[in-house]
Design a protein around this motif. Structure first.
Motif, mmCIF file in Angstrom:
data_model
loop_
_atom_site.group_PDB
_atom_site.id
_atom_site.type_symbol
_atom_site.label_atom_id
_atom_site.label_comp_id
_atom_site.label_asym_id
_atom_site.label_seq_id
_atom_site.Cartn_x
_atom_site.Cartn_y
_atom_site.Cartn_z
ATOM 1 N N ASN A 111 -2.787 5.309 7.651
ATOM 2 C CA ASN A 111 -3.153 4.468 6.518
ATOM 3 C C ASN A 111 -4.315 3.556 6.939
ATOM 4 O O ASN A 111 -4.157 2.701 7.810
ATOM 5 C CB ASN A 111 -1.969 3.610 6.088
ATOM 6 C CG ASN A 111 -0.813 4.435 5.557
ATOM 7 O OD1 ASN A 111 -0.756 4.767 4.387
ATOM 8 N ND2 ASN A 111 0.122 4.766 6.444
ATOM 9 N N LYS A 145 0.776 -1.226 0.000
ATOM 10 C CA LYS A 145 0.000 0.000 0.000
ATOM 11 C C LYS A 145 0.819 1.294 0.000
ATOM 12 O O LYS A 145 0.307 2.346 -0.386
ATOM 13 C CB LYS A 145 -0.905 0.029 1.255
ATOM 14 C CG LYS A 145 -1.990 -1.032 1.272
ATOM 15 C CD LYS A 145 -2.694 -1.076 2.627
ATOM 16 C CE LYS A 145 -3.459 0.170 2.936
ATOM 17 N NZ LYS A 145 -4.677 0.340 2.110
ATOM 18 N N ALA A 146 2.073 1.238 0.452
ATOM 19 C CA ALA A 146 2.798 2.494 0.703
ATOM 20 C C ALA A 146 4.119 2.609 -0.048
ATOM 21 O O ALA A 146 4.857 3.567 0.161
ATOM 22 C CB ALA A 146 3.045 2.653 2.206
#
Length: 352
Positions: free
Chosen positions: A335, A273-274
């Motif tokens: 997040n 995701k990052a």
């Protein structure tokens, strides 16, 4: 080792504890109290009491060791002891012990008579690099870690590296997880130095750097509104696993062991995701799995683990928030991770 200046207090690195004795003398306290557990009482208290031969205005308060003691019932016991011993608003609490002692002792002191002075004398690696710095106090309720607490700064922190010599290897590893986290979130050079050090016996220089990192973050964001959330890396999942283990395992995971699992899972999420690279994910996982033994997580436990994550105090509404790495030494806060993503990260750990 240089003293670290924090938010209106100092962190002293002093094996002799002479700085603590000077602090007590200068404070002109009516009485002072030393909070310990049975382990600290055996291994660490003698060094302190040997320095207090000229004092006759203090009492000892002892609680049982372990996370199970960090609850409201034990806290009430501490308050009652303070009442029985005649503690007034000019009294001082000295919290001599690991994270349970520093967390709960700080909470008891910060709420007794609306707050009396306290100092932290952390005796475990975990408490030296984590629990004693930053002004968080707290207790657990219904298995939820630190759900009740305050932001109250100690008057001083006294780190005696000598105390670490009495710790078993498993307790060193527990504190080491927080040190590794500090490198992962903000200091890649420190992460690399840790990887190449004798991690069974961390040097005072390494401990000092970890305290320095946490101190820098907490000064900038004392109430965890922004950058301080970086310190939560590994803890959304790690705390959930730790709570599960405390409830179900005879030999439960230490805080550091659970956080290591959380850092592996959340590094996987960071890769998904990052933007954390596959090479950096592999590096993190290799270091952590070489240091920490595997822990069996069954899919049958996922619902309970997710429920624990939803109770995390960092969340907003029904969303589960994680701090994730963008690179080793860089982080991204807030997040939102879905239940499916969190379960996928747990499966990643299971299949290592």
């Amino acid at each position: 080792m240089n003293t670290i200046l924090s938010d209106n207090y100092s962190v002293y690195f002093d094996n002799s504890l002479d700085e603590l004795v000077d602090f007590i003398k200068k404070g002109n306290y009516s009485k002072f109290f030393i909070l310990t557990d049975e382990n600290t009482g055996e291994h660490c208290l003698p060094l302190l009491t040997s320095k207090l031969t000229g004092f006759n205005n203090y009492d000892l308060i002892e609680i049982s060791s372990g996370e199970e003691s960090k609850n409201i019932d034990f806290c009430v016991g501490v308050w009652k002891m303070l009442i029985d011993f005649g503690a007034d608003r000019k009294s001082l609490m000295i919290n001599l012990g690991g994270g349970v002692i520093t967390d709960m002792g700080g909470f008891a002191a910060s709420t007794y008579k609306r707050g009396i002075d306290f100092v932290q004398v952390p005796t475990t690696l975990l408490s030296q690099v984590d629990a004693s710095v930053g002004g968080k106090t707290g207790i657990d309720v219904d298995g939820i870690k630190n759900i009740i607490g305050t932001f109250t700064m100690p008057k001083a922190v006294f780190v005696a590296h000598e105390f670490l010599q009495s710790l078993p290897p498993r307790q060193i590893l527990s504190g080491l997880a927080e040190m590794l986290k500090h490198g992962l979130i903000v200091d890649a050079a420190y992460w690399n130095k840790l990887k190449n050090s004798d991690l069974k016996n961390p040097s005072v220089e390494l401990v000092h750097r970890s305290v320095e990192i946490k101190n820098e973050i907490t000064i900038e964001d004392p109430h965890e509104k922004g950058i301080r959330k970086a310190l939560n890396f590994g803890h959304t999942i790690g705390h959930a696993v730790e709570t599960y283990s405390l409830l179900h395992d005879k030999d439960s995971l230490s805080h550091g062991e659970a956080v290591a699992i959380g850092m592996i899972c959340e590094s996987y999420l960071a890769h998904k995701k990052a933007g954390l690279s596959s090479d950096e994910l592999h590096e993190i996982v290799t270091v952590l799995t070489d240091l920490y033994p595997g822990y069996t997580i069954n899919e049958d436990s996922f619902d309970e683990l997710l429920l624990n994550m939803k109770k995390d105090k960092k969340n907003v509404g029904d969303e589960i928030n994680c701090t994730l790495l963008t690179h080793i030494g860089q982080f991204s806060i807030d997040n939102v991770c879905t239940a499916d993503e969190l379960c996928e990260s747990l499966r990643y750990y299971i299949n290592l």
